[in-house]
Design an enzyme around this catalytic site. Sequence first.
Site, PDB file in Angstrom:
ATOM      1  N   ARG A 102       0.881  -1.173   0.000  1.00 18.24           N
ATOM      2  CA  ARG A 102       0.000   0.000   0.000  1.00 18.24           C
ATOM      3  C   ARG A 102       0.914   1.217   0.000  1.00 18.24           C
ATOM      4  NH1 ARG A 102      -5.330   1.216   3.522  1.00 18.24           N
ATOM      5  NH2 ARG A 102      -6.080  -0.162   1.865  1.00 18.24           N
ATOM      6  N   HIS A 129      -7.389   0.781  -6.340  1.00 24.77           N
ATOM      7  CA  HIS A 129      -7.569  -0.101  -5.171  1.00 24.77           C
ATOM      8  C   HIS A 129      -8.211  -1.409  -5.670  1.00 24.77           C
ATOM      9  CE1 HIS A 129      -7.793  -1.445  -1.200  1.00 24.77           C
ATOM     10  NE2 HIS A 129      -8.732  -0.683  -0.695  1.00 24.77           N
ATOM     11  N   GLN A 132      -9.933  -4.307  -3.428  1.00 21.67           N
ATOM     12  CA  GLN A 132     -11.245  -3.942  -2.878  1.00 21.67           C
ATOM     13  C   GLN A 132     -12.359  -4.340  -3.854  1.00 21.67           C
ATOM     14  OE1 GLN A 132     -12.043  -2.230   0.215  1.00 21.67           O
ATOM     15  NE2 GLN A 132     -14.066  -2.942  -0.399  1.00 21.67           N
ATOM     16  N   ASP A 223     -17.418   6.699  -1.610  1.00 17.46           N
ATOM     17  CA  ASP A 223     -16.158   6.565  -0.868  1.00 17.46           C
ATOM     18  C   ASP A 223     -15.890   7.916  -0.211  1.00 17.46           C
ATOM     19  OD1 ASP A 223     -13.689   5.683   0.063  1.00 17.46           O
ATOM     20  OD2 ASP A 223     -12.658   5.981  -1.839  1.00 17.46           O
ATOM     21  N   CYS A 263     -16.402   0.923   0.600  1.00 23.86           N
ATOM     22  CA  CYS A 263     -15.175   0.164   0.918  1.00 23.86           C
ATOM     23  C   CYS A 263     -14.757   0.334   2.365  1.00 23.86           C
ATOM     24  CB  CYS A 263     -14.058   0.579  -0.020  1.00 23.86           C
ATOM     25  SG  CYS A 263     -13.492   2.283   0.191  1.00 23.86           S
ATOM     26  N   ARG A 291     -13.334  -9.119   1.796  1.00 23.47           N
ATOM     27  CA  ARG A 291     -11.919  -8.830   1.539  1.00 23.47           C
ATOM     28  C   ARG A 291     -11.080 -10.071   1.876  1.00 23.47           C
ATOM     29  NH1 ARG A 291     -10.062  -3.593   1.755  1.00 23.47           N
ATOM     30  NH2 ARG A 291      -8.141  -4.569   1.010  1.00 23.47           N
TER      31      ARG A 291
END
Length: 309
Positions: A102, A129, A132, A223, A263, A291
Amino acid sequence: MRHFLTLKEYTKEEILEIIELGFKIKKKLKKGKLKPYLKKQTLAMIFEKSSTRTRMSFETGMYQLGGHAIFLSSNDSQLGRGEPMKDTARVVSRMADMVMIRTFSQESLEEFARYASVPVINGLTDLYHPVQLLADYMTMIEHSKAKDPVVAYVGDGNNMTHSWMWLAAKLGFELRIATPKGYEADSMVIQETLTEAKKSGAKITFTYDPKEAVKDADVVTTDTWISMGLEEEKEQRIKDFTGFIVDEKMMALAKKDAIFLHCLPAYRGYEVSEAVLEGPQSVIFDEAENRLHAQKGLMVWLDKQRDKE
Ligand code: CP
Ligand code: NVA
């Protein structure tokens, strides 16, 4: 050997294979019959930004598969003191079987992958991402009643938006994106996904009117307005995103049985209201759990590609 960096480099069939494996592993885990597919393997997890879900799901996932995960944060590894990505990549590759990173720029992730000799997974960059989206798609399959769900994304044109665009472009579904002016998706990602959409039959549309995007949608998602690294823009962004909250009024424009995805982490009263987040259409905690399953599917899939060499 394959990396998982964007979704762009994957075919529809490969994405569906990974999802399928995620479902299979989820079922096996629930029955107590999960095999240690990655026995004695080590996953190195490099974090240059904060995380709750990504760290938990990769670390637990690796353990459930019979392996082990190591957490390296830039605060207390040599990366934070200026050791280059390309050196870290070669060192970590000598000791780990797989790496998840990340970080901020997609370029540094891709540089790491170029120098790595083990599969590298994008655990979020400023641009994408993708892990996700594997979980989000699993959740859509589990919860959406629609045969071909239409997805509406409301909010910032960010890493989540770009990954939704690639998922739609690859799998061929309809995605409507509503952002305020000045917060549109990246122009390169727009161009590339629209080209891909022509091949797959996907319909990706853009508007500045969230109501237009949400009308009769089967899935509504949003988001944070302030992604990691953009904290200084908070005040301005809150002003510019007026009217973009997914609240009950907005949700009422979607199909009656529409689902709500996020998310997480979510900021109540900003991109989503408490009532929607905690309401009956919200499947955010199943999404978060997925996830764990989706990423186990991904790690097992990546490991299998290596066996094919
Ligand atoms: N959704 C997600 O990636 O959460 P974390 O930042 O907690 O990992
Ligand atoms: N867009 C958000 C996603 C967090 C999981 C961010 O980059 O901070």
